[in-house]
Design an enzyme around this catalytic site. Structure first.
Site, PDB file in Angstrom:
ATOM      1  CG  HIS A 180     -17.202  11.173   0.425  1.00 38.22           C
ATOM      2  ND1 HIS A 180     -17.780  10.392  -0.555  1.00 38.22           N
ATOM      3  CD2 HIS A 180     -15.852  11.148   0.180  1.00 38.22           C
ATOM      4  CE1 HIS A 180     -16.814   9.921  -1.366  1.00 38.22           C
ATOM      5  NE2 HIS A 180     -15.649  10.364  -0.934  1.00 38.22           N
TER       6      HIS A 180
ATOM      7  CD  GLU B  86      -5.674  15.152  -4.685  1.00 38.25           C
ATOM      8  OE1 GLU B  86      -4.570  14.623  -4.474  1.00 38.25           O
ATOM      9  OE2 GLU B  86      -5.954  15.744  -5.736  1.00 38.25           O
ATOM     10  CG  ASP B  87      -9.577  16.557  -0.926  1.00 31.85           C
ATOM     11  OD1 ASP B  87      -8.943  16.937  -1.917  1.00 31.85           O
ATOM     12  OD2 ASP B  87     -10.581  15.827  -0.994  1.00 31.85           O
TER      13      ASP B  87
HETATM   14 MN    MN Z   1     -13.649  10.471  -1.972  1.00 31.76          MN
END
Ligand code: MN
Length: 710
Positions: A47, A75-76
């Site tokens: 991605h 965020e992840d």
């Molecule tokens: Mn993304």
């Protein structure tokens, strides 16, 4: 996409990019997302590489590419802002942070929160346009892979894409991204419609009149005949989505859409565009009203092109766009073509970090071509807003038409109350100035400033209006209190009441007022008449026997015939003073005889007398009796006061100075600038009222004053 492809692609247009830093970003992307998978089952970094590829395709700089690679780390993963800053610098850390903020906004959550979401959105992207570029690239790849998401999520994301992100891509001129986003969203949201459009298109194409290659070569031939040799011609079928939009907008069926194919002719220079246009219009019949010149008048997003539609070589309607390669790049890449490295754009170094958003916002707010476009999008709900900034960069959203004062109150009510002027984009501007999107507003204050009633005329926000009103009401109340107090003190002074405080307190109880101030206020604003209050005070003041005596002398009823200072009246006849003109001793007067109910006294030029013109016998000529002129009569004045602090108090004081009682006062009309009051005065004669009128006339707060008459 892999590491080498990314590096090579960047190098192809940006030979001096920081290869080590991009390599490090790739390392980080691989390392921090190493144990994560996409819904498709692919490693997560796919991605990130794809998003990087999209921004590379747009020709963005290496900071944007690095941001694309790191955009999901905050965020992840465990990676922190500080670590990104340490490894990649503050600029990139801020970009990643900005994209993360954007990702947290869910536009379609619910209607109430949408305005706030949009505000947050602009805060997040107002720092740097590249945040939005990466977000759009991220959204594009997520849309490309949306089929791996559960249905419910798919629909939410597709809606948001179609109503927010695709329009935004269009608005910043990224046509390519917009078309793809819109088409995928269409497939998710309306699969059957899309499918039926596609099959219809196929059957139309199979009929033969739509041979794109054949049309291209026929047009090419015509151009060659006219010595235009370097034109490149591209034909394309319109997307199902754009056809569907056209069906919706024009409310027509598919068979009525003739121009389902479009052609683009690319030449080297703008003059060549017009040459090509000349040839096309000479060789083929133009469809009426289809020509548009966006070269001489570009669209708000910078789009330039010539548009026309003709009956083409195979006798069918075709659309043709004519433009140069540069115009084409701008049309496809939009903001990226404008602001990418090519033009040495550096958002931060230029010190104009709001420039792009100013442009975006002005595009959003332009009336002409936005309207049609925004009709079907959620952006329409932000269409009536302007977005401005404080000097520190805080975003303030206001309704369209908002002025500097609205802005000040939106920031803080105290800022509004104290504002004297403002600097808009560095320039001193009056308070009534209407703000535009992207304006940077610095409010200048003075500690002596207070809101003016006239401000109410040029504010549009409820907050500003209510704050101004609140302030003015407070001032007004203070003034009514002052006026009421001066009326009462002036009247009581002559009555010799021993304990004024006690008398007033008992009056408070009687009139159900909490405090003496409330009683004064009620007198000042005319809710209670002075008469009523005095009567009450006097009746309670048993200690002073002088009161009842004074009472009789001072407040004789005006229809007491013994007191009427008029000559030549038949004894026993009832006299009324007309309430249309309030005659007082000194006025020329006449009496109107009413059978059975006495005489009404009017000023001789009172207009009400016209009603009796046909009955001259009912009108008596009267004269004042100077010997009896020590009693007072009520005279009513109509006064226009400037609506400002202190004007009522001035009125009260001035009347008191003339030794005149205010019997009653009533505010009859109020605007932001002025108010009209009817004031009843106990006066002895015309001299006295003339002198009080002339002493009031010189006061600046009194705009107009006259005897009241109907
Ligand atoms: Mn993304």
């Amino acid at each position: 996409m892999d590491r080498q492809k990314i590096l090579n692609a960047l190098k192809s247009y940006y030979p001096n990019f920081d290869e080590a830093l991009v390599n490090k970003a790739i390392d980080f992307a691989l390392k921090y997302h190493s144990n994560q998978l996409r819904e498709s089952g692919e490693p997560y970094y796919y991605h990130l590489f794809e998003v990087a590829e999209i921004v590379i395709h747009m020709g963005m700089d290496s900071s944007t590419v690095i941001t694309a690679l790191l955009h999901d780390t905050l965020e992840d993963t465990d990676l922190t802002f500080e670590e990104i800053e340490k490894n990649f610098g503050l600029e990139i850390a801020n970009l990643v942070f900005g994209v993360t903020k954007l990702s947290k906004i869910q536009f379609m959550s619910d209607n109430v929160r949408q305005a706030e979401d949009f505000r947050k959105f602009f805060v997040a992207v107002s720092e740097d346009i590249r945040v939005l570029v990466v977000k759009l690239a991220d959204r594009l790849h997520n849309m490309r892979t949306i089929d791996f998401k559960p249905l419910e999520k798919r629909i939410r994301i597709a809606l948001e894409t179609s109503e927010i992100y695709a329009p935004l891509a269009e608005r910043i001129g990224m046509q390519q991204i917009k078309v793809e986003l819109q088409d995928i969203a269409f497939r998710i949201l309306h699969p059957e419609i899309r499918q039926s459009i596609i099959s219809r298109l196929e059957s139309i194409f199979n009929k033969g009149n739509y041979q794109i290659d054949e049309i291209v070569s026929k047009i090419q031939e015509k151009l060659r005949e006219s010595n235009i040799l370097n034109a490149k011609i591209y034909g394309r079928k319109k997307t199902p989505y754009s056809i569907w939009m056209k069906m919706n907008q024009k409310n027509i069926g598919l068979e009525q859409i003739a121009d389902i194919i479009a052609f683009r002719i690319i030449v080297n220079t703008a003059p060549e565009c017009y040459q090509v246009l000349g040839v096309i219009h000479t060789k083929y019949q133009m469809v009426p009203d289809s020509f548009q010149d966006f070269i001489s008048t570009p669209k708000n997003n910078g789009y330039k092109s010539l548009h026309t539609a003709v009956i083409g070589p195979l006798n069918q309607k075709i659309e043709i766009q004519i433009r140069t390669q540069d115009m084409h790049d701008v049309a496809e890449l939009g903001v990226a073509a404008h602001w990418a490295y090519k033009q040495n754009y550096n958002a931060v170094a230029e010190g104009k970090k709001y420039r792009w958003i100013q442009e975006l916002l002005s595009i959003l707010s332009q009336a002409n071509d936005s309207e049609e476009f925004l009709q079907n999008t959620k952006l329409a709900m932000y269409y009536n807003q302007v977005f401005c900034f404080t000097p520190k960069g805080k975003l303030v959203s206001l309704p369209k038409g908002a002025t500097v004062i609205d802005f000040a109150y939106a920031v803080h009510s105290n800022l509004g109350n104290k504002c004297v002027s403002a600097k808009v984009n560095g320039r001193i501007t009056p308070l009534r100035t209407v703000l535009n999107n992207g304006d940077q507003v610095e409010i200048l204050t003075s500690k002596n400033q207070t809101p003016y009633p006239s401000w109410q005329k040029f504010v549009v926000t409820g907050k500003a209006r209510s704050e101004i009103r609140k302030f003015i009401n407070k001032k007004q109340k203070e003034e009514y209190i002052r006026l009421g107090r001066s009326i009462i003190e002036n009247s009581l002074g002559t009555y010799n009441i021993k304990d004024i405080t006690e008398a007033l307190e008992s009056a408070c109880i009687f009139f159900q007022k909490q405090k003496v101030e409330d009683l004064f206020c009620a007198i000042g604003d005319g809710t209670l008449t002075t008469e009523e209050v005095l009567k009450q005070i006097k009746s309670k003041d048993k200690k002073s026997s002088a009161i009842s005596l004074l009472n009789i002398q001072k407040s004789k009823d005006i229809d007491d015939k013994d007191a009427v200072p008029i000559k030549g009246l038949i004894p026993g006849m009832t006299i009324h003073f007309a309430s249309c003109c309030y005659p007082i001793p000194g006025d020329k007067i006449v009496g109107v005889v009413h059978t059975g109910s006495g005489i009404t006294v009017h000023i001789s030029d009172c207009e009400m007398l016209n009603n009796f013109a046909s009955m001259p016998n009912t009108i008596l000529s009267l004269k004042w009796d100077k010997n009896k002129s020590k009693t007072t009569s009520v005279c009513r004045l109509k006064i226009i006061l400037v609506n400002e602090t202190g004007s009522l108090a001035t009125l009260g004081n001035e009347i008191a100075k003339n030794n005149i009682n205010i019997r009653n006062l009533k505010i009859t009309n109020r605007t932001a600038d002025f108010f009209e009051a009817l004031v009843d005065l106990d006066v002895l004669n015309l001299e006295q009222i003339k002198s009080v009128i002339s002493s009031l006339k010189v006061k600046t707060c009194i705009r107009d004053i006259e005897r009241f008459k109907i």
